[in-house]
Write a protein that holds these residues in place. Sequence first.
Motif, PDB file in Angstrom:
ATOM      1  N   ALA A 166      48.467  29.972  36.375  1.00  0.00           N
ATOM      2  CA  ALA A 166      47.777  29.899  35.305  1.00  0.00           C
ATOM      3  C   ALA A 166      47.991  28.515  34.756  1.00  0.00           C
ATOM      4  O   ALA A 166      47.069  27.896  34.216  1.00  0.00           O
ATOM      5  N   ARG A 167      49.210  27.707  34.952  1.00  0.00           N
ATOM      6  CA  ARG A 167      49.637  26.520  34.527  1.00  0.00           C
ATOM      7  C   ARG A 167      49.093  25.326  35.235  1.00  0.00           C
ATOM      8  O   ARG A 167      48.687  24.181  34.528  1.00  0.00           O
ATOM      9  N   ILE A 168      48.638  25.851  36.450  1.00  0.00           N
ATOM     10  CA  ILE A 168      48.046  24.594  37.077  1.00  0.00           C
ATOM     11  C   ILE A 168      46.233  24.968  37.071  1.00  0.00           C
ATOM     12  O   ILE A 168      45.808  24.043  38.132  1.00  0.00           O
ATOM     13  N   GLY A 169      45.913  25.562  36.108  1.00  0.00           N
ATOM     14  CA  GLY A 169      44.485  25.696  36.226  1.00  0.00           C
ATOM     15  C   GLY A 169      43.852  26.858  36.748  1.00  0.00           C
ATOM     16  O   GLY A 169      42.582  26.961  36.795  1.00  0.00           O
ATOM     17  N   GLY A 170      44.659  27.867  37.232  1.00  0.00           N
ATOM     18  CA  GLY A 170      43.974  28.986  37.989  1.00  0.00           C
ATOM     19  C   GLY A 170      43.645  30.086  36.822  1.00  0.00           C
ATOM     20  O   GLY A 170      43.973  29.806  35.635  1.00  0.00           O
ATOM     21  N   LEU A 171      42.981  31.020  37.218  1.00  0.00           N
ATOM     22  CA  LEU A 171      42.819  32.327  36.210  1.00  0.00           C
ATOM     23  C   LEU A 171      43.908  32.720  36.007  1.00  0.00           C
ATOM     24  O   LEU A 171      44.984  33.060  36.358  1.00  0.00           O
ATOM     25  N   SER A 172      44.226  32.849  34.523  1.00  0.00           N
ATOM     26  CA  SER A 172      45.112  33.552  33.867  1.00  0.00           C
ATOM     27  C   SER A 172      45.051  34.740  33.406  1.00  0.00           C
ATOM     28  O   SER A 172      44.543  35.241  32.373  1.00  0.00           O
ATOM     29  N   VAL A 173      45.557  35.860  34.496  1.00  0.00           N
ATOM     30  CA  VAL A 173      45.334  37.142  34.263  1.00  0.00           C
ATOM     31  C   VAL A 173      46.319  37.733  33.179  1.00  0.00           C
ATOM     32  O   VAL A 173      46.344  38.715  32.837  1.00  0.00           O
ATOM     33  N   LEU A 174      47.248  36.726  32.966  1.00  0.00           N
ATOM     34  CA  LEU A 174      48.255  37.273  31.925  1.00  0.00           C
ATOM     35  C   LEU A 174      47.621  37.120  30.566  1.00  0.00           C
ATOM     36  O   LEU A 174      48.098  38.053  29.646  1.00  0.00           O
ATOM     37  N   GLN A 175      46.587  36.575  30.368  1.00  0.00           N
ATOM     38  CA  GLN A 175      46.063  36.644  29.117  1.00  0.00           C
ATOM     39  C   GLN A 175      44.813  37.076  29.073  1.00  0.00           C
ATOM     40  O   GLN A 175      43.932  36.900  28.117  1.00  0.00           O
ATOM     41  N   ASP A 176      44.310  37.830  30.148  1.00  0.00           N
ATOM     42  CA  ASP A 176      43.003  38.495  30.137  1.00  0.00           C
ATOM     43  C   ASP A 176      43.126  39.825  29.285  1.00  0.00           C
ATOM     44  O   ASP A 176      43.934  40.646  29.812  1.00  0.00           O
ATOM     45  N   LYS A 177      42.321  39.894  28.363  1.00  0.00           N
ATOM     46  CA  LYS A 177      42.470  41.055  27.596  1.00  0.00           C
ATOM     47  C   LYS A 177      41.926  42.287  28.253  1.00  0.00           C
ATOM     48  O   LYS A 177      42.088  43.648  27.773  1.00  0.00           O
ATOM     49  N   SER A 178      41.230  42.254  29.529  1.00  0.00           N
ATOM     50  CA  SER A 178      40.704  43.559  30.071  1.00  0.00           C
ATOM     51  C   SER A 178      41.648  43.879  30.935  1.00  0.00           C
ATOM     52  O   SER A 178      41.496  44.956  31.658  1.00  0.00           O
ATOM     53  N   LEU A 179      42.718  43.142  31.210  1.00  0.00           N
ATOM     54  CA  LEU A 179      43.765  43.583  31.959  1.00  0.00           C
ATOM     55  C   LEU A 179      44.982  43.748  31.305  1.00  0.00           C
ATOM     56  O   LEU A 179      45.339  43.258  30.262  1.00  0.00           O
ATOM     57  N   SER A 180      46.043  44.654  31.792  1.00  0.00           N
ATOM     58  CA  SER A 180      47.102  44.826  31.057  1.00  0.00           C
ATOM     59  C   SER A 180      48.325  44.828  32.322  1.00  0.00           C
ATOM     60  O   SER A 180      48.128  44.778  33.277  1.00  0.00           O
ATOM     61  N   TYR A 181      49.498  44.400  31.805  1.00  0.00           N
ATOM     62  CA  TYR A 181      50.806  44.492  32.892  1.00  0.00           C
ATOM     63  C   TYR A 181      51.795  44.969  32.188  1.00  0.00           C
ATOM     64  O   TYR A 181      51.820  45.067  30.777  1.00  0.00           O
ATOM     65  N   ALA A 182      52.506  45.170  32.825  1.00  0.00           N
ATOM     66  CA  ALA A 182      54.192  45.689  32.575  1.00  0.00           C
ATOM     67  C   ALA A 182      55.000  45.574  33.550  1.00  0.00           C
ATOM     68  O   ALA A 182      54.793  45.703  34.653  1.00  0.00           O
ATOM     69  N   PRO A 183      56.587  45.329  33.194  1.00  0.00           N
ATOM     70  CA  PRO A 183      57.469  45.173  34.192  1.00  0.00           C
ATOM     71  C   PRO A 183      57.775  46.460  34.757  1.00  0.00           C
ATOM     72  O   PRO A 183      57.346  47.441  33.903  1.00  0.00           O
TER      73      PRO A 183
END
Length: 93
Positions: free
Chosen positions: A22-39
């Motif tokens: 995401a930092r180098i300009g790729g898709l930011s899946v961490l900020q995509d509200k349609s997706l969720s993540y968890a450790p």
Amino acid sequence: MMLKYGRCDLVLHDLEILAGYARIGGLSVLQDKSLSYAPLDLPTIKTQLYLMVSRSSPFRTELVALLNQGIAHLKKSGTAKKLYEHHVRIQND
């Protein structure tokens, strides 16, 4: 992208890789509200990272030694942790 478009239900990935992408300009899946993540609650697994130096480099031995010294210094001084926290942080906007 496969997850976003319903081609799979689950993706296992390193958080550092996703944040870096995401930092180098790729898709930011961490900020995509349609997706969720968890450790995952898994035993701690230490991932080793590797830097490659060409065997044909005339300074390969010195370069590897300098890299190892620099990394050791960053770890000992706490700078490595600060860099990690700064560059791999997750923004929950």
